[in-house]
Design a protein around this motif. Structure first.
Motif, mmCIF file in Angstrom:
data_model
loop_
_atom_site.group_PDB
_atom_site.id
_atom_site.type_symbol
_atom_site.label_atom_id
_atom_site.label_comp_id
_atom_site.label_asym_id
_atom_site.label_seq_id
_atom_site.Cartn_x
_atom_site.Cartn_y
_atom_site.Cartn_z
ATOM 1 N N PHE A 19 0.821 -1.208 0.000
ATOM 2 C CA PHE A 19 0.000 0.000 0.000
ATOM 3 C C PHE A 19 0.857 1.261 0.000
ATOM 4 C CE2 PHE A 19 -4.611 -0.864 1.431
ATOM 5 C CZ PHE A 19 -4.691 -1.956 0.578
ATOM 6 N N SER A 20 2.108 1.160 -0.412
ATOM 7 C CA SER A 20 3.001 2.315 -0.346
ATOM 8 C C SER A 20 2.815 3.280 -1.509
ATOM 9 C CB SER A 20 4.461 1.850 -0.307
ATOM 10 O OG SER A 20 4.802 1.154 -1.501
ATOM 11 N N ALA A 21 2.157 2.840 -2.583
ATOM 12 C CA ALA A 21 1.928 3.726 -3.729
ATOM 13 C C ALA A 21 0.597 3.339 -4.374
ATOM 14 C CB ALA A 21 3.070 3.617 -4.730
ATOM 15 N N VAL A 22 -0.491 3.692 -3.703
ATOM 16 C CA VAL A 22 -1.828 3.306 -4.155
ATOM 17 C C VAL A 22 -2.273 4.248 -5.273
ATOM 18 C CG1 VAL A 22 -4.247 3.117 -3.468
ATOM 19 C CG2 VAL A 22 -2.433 2.312 -1.930
ATOM 20 N N PRO A 23 -2.513 3.742 -6.486
ATOM 21 C CA PRO A 23 -2.858 4.619 -7.607
ATOM 22 C C PRO A 23 -4.346 4.961 -7.721
ATOM 23 C CG PRO A 23 -2.562 2.383 -8.391
ATOM 24 C CD PRO A 23 -2.260 2.349 -6.910
ATOM 25 N N THR A 24 -5.200 4.111 -7.161
ATOM 26 C CA THR A 24 -6.648 4.345 -7.252
ATOM 27 C C THR A 24 -7.249 4.151 -5.869
ATOM 28 O OG1 THR A 24 -6.525 3.325 -9.451
ATOM 29 C CG2 THR A 24 -8.714 3.822 -8.598
ATOM 30 N N PRO A 25 -7.226 5.190 -5.034
ATOM 31 C CA PRO A 25 -7.552 5.014 -3.626
ATOM 32 C C PRO A 25 -9.005 4.661 -3.339
ATOM 33 C CG PRO A 25 -7.222 7.327 -4.126
ATOM 34 C CD PRO A 25 -6.782 6.568 -5.329
ATOM 35 N N PHE A 26 -9.935 5.009 -4.249
ATOM 36 C CA PHE A 26 -11.325 4.696 -3.932
ATOM 37 C C PHE A 26 -12.162 4.664 -5.205
ATOM 38 C CE2 PHE A 26 -15.647 5.310 -2.282
ATOM 39 C CZ PHE A 26 -15.627 4.425 -1.201
ATOM 40 N N THR A 27 -13.101 3.724 -5.245
ATOM 41 C CA THR A 27 -14.083 3.621 -6.316
ATOM 42 C C THR A 27 -15.416 3.216 -5.711
ATOM 43 O OG1 THR A 27 -12.410 2.937 -7.952
ATOM 44 C CG2 THR A 27 -14.719 2.464 -8.458
ATOM 45 N N LEU A 28 -16.451 3.950 -6.063
ATOM 46 C CA LEU A 28 -17.821 3.548 -5.753
ATOM 47 C C LEU A 28 -18.376 2.913 -7.013
ATOM 48 C CD1 LEU A 28 -20.573 3.536 -4.251
ATOM 49 C CD2 LEU A 28 -20.900 5.882 -5.064
ATOM 50 N N GLU A 29 -18.772 1.644 -6.913
ATOM 51 C CA GLU A 29 -19.245 0.922 -8.087
ATOM 52 C C GLU A 29 -20.692 0.496 -7.915
ATOM 53 O OE1 GLU A 29 -16.731 -2.014 -10.281
ATOM 54 O OE2 GLU A 29 -18.238 -3.448 -9.552
ATOM 55 N N GLY A 30 -21.493 0.749 -8.933
ATOM 56 C CA GLY A 30 -22.868 0.279 -8.955
ATOM 57 C C GLY A 30 -23.074 -0.726 -10.068
#
Length: 418
Positions: free
Chosen positions: A157-168
């Motif tokens: 987790f030292s270089a997270v490129p996509t920190p969050f996604t809300l998916e429906g």
């Protein structure tokens, strides 16, 4: 490319601003397209020849920063935080939380997941369909998840490129605001333990399945009861996922020719993982009959859905074997290796399934549990797959079901002999 300030992030405490999400873009995606939420609202454009022509995905941003995702008839609809400098979430793992306010306006015919993209082939997700539907019409609700809900041992987790996604998925309307990562926080919302997910019985949590999954379970119980009431002995049962369910569709003719004489029952449910089959077995799908042979293949959706550690998937398979032997001790179980998937041998999911298959022979004793690997019969000589056999590189064609039946013939003939 121009980046846009999220006004509500500017008001967050300094400890939260350390993640510097202010400059991140918000991408709005459909299964077949993507657009940036560069202004107040955006609709994802359709391609010239859409595969899902009646889907619709749109998003808007209010003055206070609240983001709204609207989706209908969609395979996948997302609000995705992207385009910023990869962030180091390692210091947040011990006691950190992911927190936001969620307002579920409509999810009666849809589902929801939260995701974190930690790098190449590293996407961690939390299903939220059942819990999300309980929030319909209740207004904004504050949710706080331990960051470890998105972490598995070995993840970087030292270089997270996509920190969050809300998916429906399916159809719905959901609002999210005040998204933040806290270095120390108090989780208020439970999440599954990835280490025990494959062995914890539960219903399938997918929006596209929720309307038919339980009714199908009831229909299968009724099918078994009908055999019993008619005095027909069920000698053969198949257990599995959509590939097994396909005996009722693409494999229907082969089934009638090869297996109907044994009053065979196909207990395959599309999308099922090991924990979903385990739920079904514990809810009576093997009861009321005494088959001679049970053919089981389960686990490829553990790979496809969450790229699960092979040892954890095998633990789920082992749990299902134990349940079978508990309920049907007289039966011989034919434990099948997972069929090949992906067009070429270097496909990620193919390689992952191969690791699972390498562990399966240890579950067989050669007597009551026999291991069979039918994969080579479905592949070309060079290891590639043919669309004549697996049209989508996963599910079988009628010709594929014929190969499956022929590959089982000699073993089944000896076990099903009077």
């Amino acid at each position: 490319m121009k980046r846009f300030l999220l006004p509500w992030l500017a008001a967050l405490p300094l400890a939260t601003q350390a993640l510097d999400l202010q400059r991140w873009q918000i991408a709005v995606t459909d299964f077949e397209g993507e657009a940036l939420l560069a202004a107040d609202r955006v609709t994802v454009p359709k391609p010239a020849q859409p595969r899902v022509p009646n889907s619709h995905v749109a998003a808007r941003r209010a003055g206070d920063g609240t983001l709204t995702l609207q989706f209908s008839n969609s395979w996948i609809a997302q609000l995705r935080w992207q385009g910023g400098k990869p962030i180091n979430l390692t210091p947040y793992l011990a006691q950190g939380t992911v927190e936001f306010d969620l307002n579920v306006i409509d999810l009666a015919h849809g589902g929801m997941k939260f995701k974190l993209g930690c790098g190449k082939d590293c996407e961690r997700k939390l299903p939220f369909l059942f819990a999300g539907r309980e929030l319909i019409g209740k207004g904004p609700q504050h949710l706080s998840f331990a960051l470890k809900c998105f972490w598995r041992e070995g993840d970087d987790f030292s270089a997270v490129p996509t920190p969050f996604t809300l998916e429906g998925t399916g159809s719905g309307e959901v609002q999210i605001s005040r998204l933040r990562f806290n270095k120390t926080g108090k989780p208020t919302t439970a999440c599954p333990d990835y280490r025990t997910q494959s062995v914890t019985p539960q219903r399938l949590q997918e929006s596209w399945a929720v309307q038919w999954w339980l009714p199908r379970h009831a229909q299968k119980l009724a099918e078994i009861q009908a055999h019993r009431e008619a005095g027909r002995r069920v000698d053969l049962v198949f257990l599995g996922d959509s590939i097994t369910q396909g005996w009722e569709n693409e494999g229907k003719q082969v089934w009638a020719e090869r297996f109907a004489q044994h009053n065979a029952v196909a207990l395959g449910f599309g999308g099922d993982r090991t924990e979903n089959l385990l739920w079904r077995l514990q809810q009576g799908e093997l009861d009321g009959m005494a088959p001679k042979v049970i053919v089981m293949m389960i686990g490829t959706n553990n790979t496809g859905d969450r790229l699960e550690d092979p040892a954890l998937t095998v633990a789920g398979i082992r749990a299902n074997l134990a349940e079978i032997q508990k309920r049907q001790p007289q039966a011989t179980v034919l434990l099948l290796a997972l069929f090949p998937r992906g067009e070429k041998p270097d496909d990620l999911t193919r390689r992952h399934n191969a690791k699972i298959n390498a562990l399966l022979p240890a579950l067989a004793d050669g007597q009551k549990v026999r291991f069979l690997d039918l994969g080579p019969a479905l592949m070309n000589a060079d290891g590639t797959l043919s669309q004549d056999i697996l049209p989508d590189w996963l599910h079988l064609s009628p010709a594929g079901y014929a190969i499956w039946a022929r590959s089982l013939e000699s073993t089944l003939n000896s076990l099903l002999a009077p």
